[in-house]
Design a protein around this motif. Structure first.
Motif, PDB file in Angstrom:
ATOM      1  N   TYR A 146      67.614  35.008  63.921  1.00 34.48           N
ATOM      2  CA  TYR A 146      67.370  35.450  62.552  1.00 34.48           C
ATOM      3  C   TYR A 146      67.534  36.964  62.455  1.00 34.48           C
ATOM      4  CZ  TYR A 146      65.350  30.818  61.736  1.00 34.48           C
ATOM      5  OH  TYR A 146      65.158  29.469  61.631  1.00 34.48           O
ATOM      6  N   THR A 147      67.219  37.647  63.555  1.00 33.38           N
ATOM      7  CA  THR A 147      67.474  39.081  63.654  1.00 33.38           C
ATOM      8  C   THR A 147      68.243  39.332  64.941  1.00 33.38           C
ATOM      9  OG1 THR A 147      65.365  39.466  64.794  1.00 33.38           O
ATOM     10  CG2 THR A 147      65.388  39.756  62.409  1.00 33.38           C
ATOM     11  N   HIS A 148      68.999  40.420  64.973  1.00 36.18           N
ATOM     12  CA  HIS A 148      69.745  40.782  66.170  1.00 36.18           C
ATOM     13  C   HIS A 148      69.035  41.933  66.878  1.00 36.18           C
ATOM     14  CE1 HIS A 148      72.891  38.008  65.083  1.00 36.18           C
ATOM     15  NE2 HIS A 148      72.942  38.537  63.869  1.00 36.18           N
ATOM     16  N   GLU A 149      69.649  42.423  67.947  1.00 34.75           N
ATOM     17  CA  GLU A 149      68.967  43.423  68.779  1.00 34.75           C
ATOM     18  C   GLU A 149      68.531  44.651  67.999  1.00 34.75           C
ATOM     19  OE1 GLU A 149      69.744  44.463  72.827  1.00 34.75           O
ATOM     20  OE2 GLU A 149      71.277  42.927  72.972  1.00 34.75           O
ATOM     21  N   GLN A 150      69.399  45.124  67.105  1.00 37.18           N
ATOM     22  CA  GLN A 150      69.061  46.327  66.360  1.00 37.18           C
ATOM     23  C   GLN A 150      67.853  46.095  65.456  1.00 37.18           C
ATOM     24  OE1 GLN A 150      72.202  47.881  63.870  1.00 37.18           O
ATOM     25  NE2 GLN A 150      71.358  49.936  63.912  1.00 37.18           N
ATOM     26  N   GLY A 151      67.848  44.959  64.763  1.00 35.85           N
ATOM     27  CA  GLY A 151      66.724  44.627  63.891  1.00 35.85           C
ATOM     28  C   GLY A 151      65.448  44.393  64.685  1.00 35.85           C
ATOM     29  N   TYR A 152      65.589  43.742  65.836  1.00 33.47           N
ATOM     30  CA  TYR A 152      64.436  43.495  66.707  1.00 33.47           C
ATOM     31  C   TYR A 152      63.851  44.809  67.195  1.00 33.47           C
ATOM     32  CZ  TYR A 152      61.774  41.599  70.667  1.00 33.47           C
ATOM     33  OH  TYR A 152      60.780  41.276  71.568  1.00 33.47           O
ATOM     34  N   SER A 153      64.729  45.740  67.573  1.00 35.43           N
ATOM     35  CA  SER A 153      64.288  47.056  68.034  1.00 35.43           C
ATOM     36  C   SER A 153      63.547  47.806  66.920  1.00 35.43           C
ATOM     37  CB  SER A 153      65.496  47.877  68.507  1.00 35.43           C
ATOM     38  OG  SER A 153      65.112  49.160  68.925  1.00 35.43           O
ATOM     39  N   ARG A 154      64.073  47.743  65.697  1.00 39.73           N
ATOM     40  CA  ARG A 154      63.425  48.405  64.559  1.00 39.73           C
ATOM     41  C   ARG A 154      62.048  47.805  64.295  1.00 39.73           C
ATOM     42  NH1 ARG A 154      68.577  48.416  61.876  1.00 39.73           N
ATOM     43  NH2 ARG A 154      67.936  46.528  60.781  1.00 39.73           N
ATOM     44  N   ASN A 155      61.947  46.469  64.401  1.00 37.06           N
ATOM     45  CA  ASN A 155      60.658  45.807  64.185  1.00 37.06           C
ATOM     46  C   ASN A 155      59.626  46.249  65.219  1.00 37.06           C
ATOM     47  OD1 ASN A 155      61.426  44.349  61.930  1.00 37.06           O
ATOM     48  ND2 ASN A 155      62.108  42.580  63.096  1.00 37.06           N
ATOM     49  N   LEU A 156      60.048  46.355  66.480  1.00 35.35           N
ATOM     50  CA  LEU A 156      59.127  46.768  67.537  1.00 35.35           C
ATOM     51  C   LEU A 156      58.662  48.213  67.313  1.00 35.35           C
ATOM     52  CD1 LEU A 156      60.684  45.243  70.795  1.00 35.35           C
ATOM     53  CD2 LEU A 156      58.792  44.381  69.404  1.00 35.35           C
ATOM     54  N   TYR A 157      59.571  49.065  66.833  1.00 33.75           N
ATOM     55  CA  TYR A 157      59.182  50.448  66.548  1.00 33.75           C
ATOM     56  C   TYR A 157      58.138  50.480  65.427  1.00 33.75           C
ATOM     57  CZ  TYR A 157      59.213  55.137  64.634  1.00 33.75           C
ATOM     58  OH  TYR A 157      58.815  56.349  64.138  1.00 33.75           O
ATOM     59  N   THR A 158      58.371  49.690  64.379  1.00 36.32           N
ATOM     60  CA  THR A 158      57.421  49.637  63.266  1.00 36.32           C
ATOM     61  C   THR A 158      56.064  49.149  63.738  1.00 36.32           C
ATOM     62  OG1 THR A 158      59.216  49.178  61.700  1.00 36.32           O
ATOM     63  CG2 THR A 158      56.976  48.646  60.992  1.00 36.32           C
ATOM     64  N   SER A 181      54.834  49.403  66.653  1.00 40.23           N
ATOM     65  CA  SER A 181      54.209  50.404  67.533  1.00 40.23           C
ATOM     66  C   SER A 181      53.356  51.393  66.733  1.00 40.23           C
ATOM     67  CB  SER A 181      55.273  51.150  68.338  1.00 40.23           C
ATOM     68  OG  SER A 181      56.010  52.052  67.516  1.00 40.23           O
ATOM     69  N   ILE A 182      53.721  51.644  65.482  1.00 45.17           N
ATOM     70  CA  ILE A 182      52.923  52.534  64.624  1.00 45.17           C
ATOM     71  C   ILE A 182      51.543  51.921  64.385  1.00 45.17           C
ATOM     72  CG2 ILE A 182      52.744  53.562  62.310  1.00 45.17           C
ATOM     73  CD1 ILE A 182      55.796  53.736  62.275  1.00 45.17           C
ATOM     74  N   ILE A 183      51.514  50.615  64.150  1.00 46.10           N
ATOM     75  CA  ILE A 183      50.242  49.909  63.948  1.00 46.10           C
ATOM     76  C   ILE A 183      49.466  49.861  65.262  1.00 46.10           C
ATOM     77  CG2 ILE A 183      49.176  47.757  63.158  1.00 46.10           C
ATOM     78  CD1 ILE A 183      51.879  47.135  61.755  1.00 46.10           C
ATOM     79  N   GLU A 184      50.186  49.657  66.349  1.00 39.61           N
ATOM     80  CA  GLU A 184      49.576  49.487  67.667  1.00 39.61           C
ATOM     81  C   GLU A 184      48.769  50.714  68.096  1.00 39.61           C
ATOM     82  OE1 GLU A 184      51.234  46.941  71.442  1.00 39.61           O
ATOM     83  OE2 GLU A 184      52.565  48.360  70.454  1.00 39.61           O
ATOM     84  N   LYS A 185      49.215  51.890  67.673  1.00 34.91           N
ATOM     85  CA  LYS A 185      48.541  53.137  68.068  1.00 34.91           C
ATOM     86  C   LYS A 185      47.270  53.402  67.265  1.00 34.91           C
ATOM     87  CE  LYS A 185      52.998  55.202  69.243  1.00 34.91           C
ATOM     88  NZ  LYS A 185      54.045  56.143  68.786  1.00 34.91           N
ATOM     89  N   SER A 186      47.074  52.651  66.203  1.00 39.61           N
ATOM     90  CA  SER A 186      45.938  52.889  65.312  1.00 39.61           C
ATOM     91  C   SER A 186      44.726  52.049  65.715  1.00 39.61           C
ATOM     92  CB  SER A 186      46.331  52.543  63.873  1.00 39.61           C
ATOM     93  OG  SER A 186      46.495  51.140  63.751  1.00 39.61           O
ATOM     94  N   ALA A 187      43.595  52.318  65.054  1.00 40.32           N
ATOM     95  CA  ALA A 187      42.361  51.569  65.332  1.00 40.32           C
ATOM     96  C   ALA A 187      42.519  50.096  64.967  1.00 40.32           C
ATOM     97  CB  ALA A 187      41.202  52.181  64.555  1.00 40.32           C
ATOM     98  N   ILE A 188      43.197  49.808  63.839  1.00 40.65           N
ATOM     99  CA  ILE A 188      43.345  48.399  63.440  1.00 40.65           C
ATOM    100  C   ILE A 188      44.272  47.653  64.389  1.00 40.65           C
ATOM    101  CG2 ILE A 188      42.970  48.961  61.004  1.00 40.65           C
ATOM    102  CD1 ILE A 188      46.001  48.291  60.611  1.00 40.65           C
TER     103      ILE A 188
END
Length: 391
Positions: free
Chosen positions: A91-103, A105-112
């Motif tokens: 449904y997504t390719h490598e570039q889209g998958y990479s962008r999703n993981l980056y997004t 990661s922003i949540i991952e660094k936060s308290a929530i």
């Protein structure tokens, strides 16, 4: 610990109670965990009812675990699983998958990002949203979307009883930064820019990116598409560049040649005008052997050239020419602007640019189209006058 009352089974026969010397109660049960191992656990409280409630919650959560539901899952846990599933199913390719993981990661660094989603409240999410305003609107929208997806999945799986992200109060925040508007080079800036590149020679040992910039300027191609060009894509006989691939970044953060383009309409043929033909012939003459048979390749570092590499060079050129740096995408906008000024119909420009919808073309270059109103009115007036003379 001393007992003040004899240990007894509860009415349901699910465990045993005892009252401790300090007056509190203990409720002890035997259960089978998610690995099918028999274990014992005690629950303590000021009354037997409190002990029972704690035990029931524990057993309820245990049943969720046994059914494959991770009650301790965080937003990043759920979002990553969904992103990986979409990638595995194409449904997504490598570039889209990479962008999703980056997004994510922003949540991952936060308290929530470190708190189980079942323990999060509207207040937690609201406070997190307040911290997002320092990002661009495009990034904020992506983060907001990932959070909504995670809550929807958590609700569907029964991890949370209610999806409060569906509430009208949980709106997507807006950035403190103004949206960047990429503008084209003026005719004077374009002339100065081209003259500088024509006389530019890269220092010994450094890559030269001027041909990529000129190809983008004369074709409207995205830089990823330019860097993915092969000799087989250049058809001088038909007079077109066949855009069939682009440089993408994978989940491992490495660049690769992706068959296909950013959008499905990105696969297209672009006409080769005389100025573009000269640049392409020079590029073919200067092509060096490389594993991918690419027209442009970083032979020094033995790797595919990325958009960021060319963009850094473009920034230096703009500084030398005293042109405001607007990002390398400005060359694509410059091509489109010159096309509009030359009366290229929007539907044709849409195809050349690889837009998925004519409205994208019209909306993106609305200012340019609007600036052409006066000349269009003059043309219409001349046309009507000629019709009147014929009649």
């Amino acid at each position: 610990m001393a007992r003040t009352k004899k240990q007894k089974k509860n009415e349901k026969g699910e465990g045993t109670f005892r009252q401790r010397s300090n007056g509190t109660f203990e409720y002890r049960i035997v259960y089978t965990d998610e690995y099918n191992e028999t274990k014992r656990k005690s629950f303590y409280g000021q009354s037997d009812i409190i002990c029972m409630e704690k035990a029931e919650k524990f057993l309820y959560d245990l049943e969720k675990k046994k059914s494959g539901i991770d009650i301790d899952a965080t937003i990043p846990d759920i979002a990553k699983e969904k992103a990986k599933s979409d990638f595995d199913k194409n449904y997504t390719h490598e570039q889209g998958y990479s962008r999703n993981l980056y997004t994510i990661s922003i949540i991952e660094k936060s308290a929530i990002g470190k708190t189980p989603i079942a323990e999060l409240s509207e207040t937690h999410i609201d406070l997190f949203f307040r911290t997002l305003t320092r990002y661009s609107n495009s990034t904020i929208v992506k983060v907001y979307r990932q959070i909504r997806i995670a809550f929807r999945i958590a609700h569907d799986k029964g991890i949370i009883p209610k999806d409060f992200m569906q509430s009208g109060n949980m709106k997507c925040p807006k950035s403190d930064k103004a949206n960047k508007k990429v503008t084209a080079l003026t005719k004077e800036e374009q002339k100065q820019f081209v003259e500088y590149l024509e006389n530019y020679t890269a220092p010994k040992g450094r890559n030269e990116y001027k041909l990529q910039l000129l190809i983008s300027l004369y074709s409207g191609m995205r830089m990823g598409e330019v860097n993915a060009l092969k000799p087989e894509n250049i058809d001088f006989k038909a007079g077109v560049i066949k855009v069939r691939s682009t440089v993408s970044r994978g989940a491992d953060d490495k660049s690769f040649i992706k068959n296909g383009t950013k959008t499905y309409t990105g696969i297209r043929d672009i006409p080769i005008m005389d100025s573009l033909k000269t640049v392409l012939k020079t590029a073919l003459e200067q092509q060096s052997d490389n594993p991918y048979d690419l027209l442009f390749y970083d032979a020094k570092n033995n790797k595919i050239i990325t958009t960021s590499q060319v963009n850094c060079f473009f920034q230096r050129v703009c500084k030398k020419c005293n042109i405001e740096f607007r990002g390398q995408h400005a060359l694509r906008h410059t091509f489109a602007t010159r096309c509009i000024e030359a009366d290229v119909p929007p539907v044709v420009l849409k195809t050349w640019l690889g837009h998925t919808d004519i409205h994208i073309t019209l909306d993106t270059y609305a200012d340019v189209f609007n600036s052409m109103h006066n000349s269009s009115i003059s043309k219409l007036g001349d046309y009507i006058n000629n019709l009147d003379k014929v009649s």
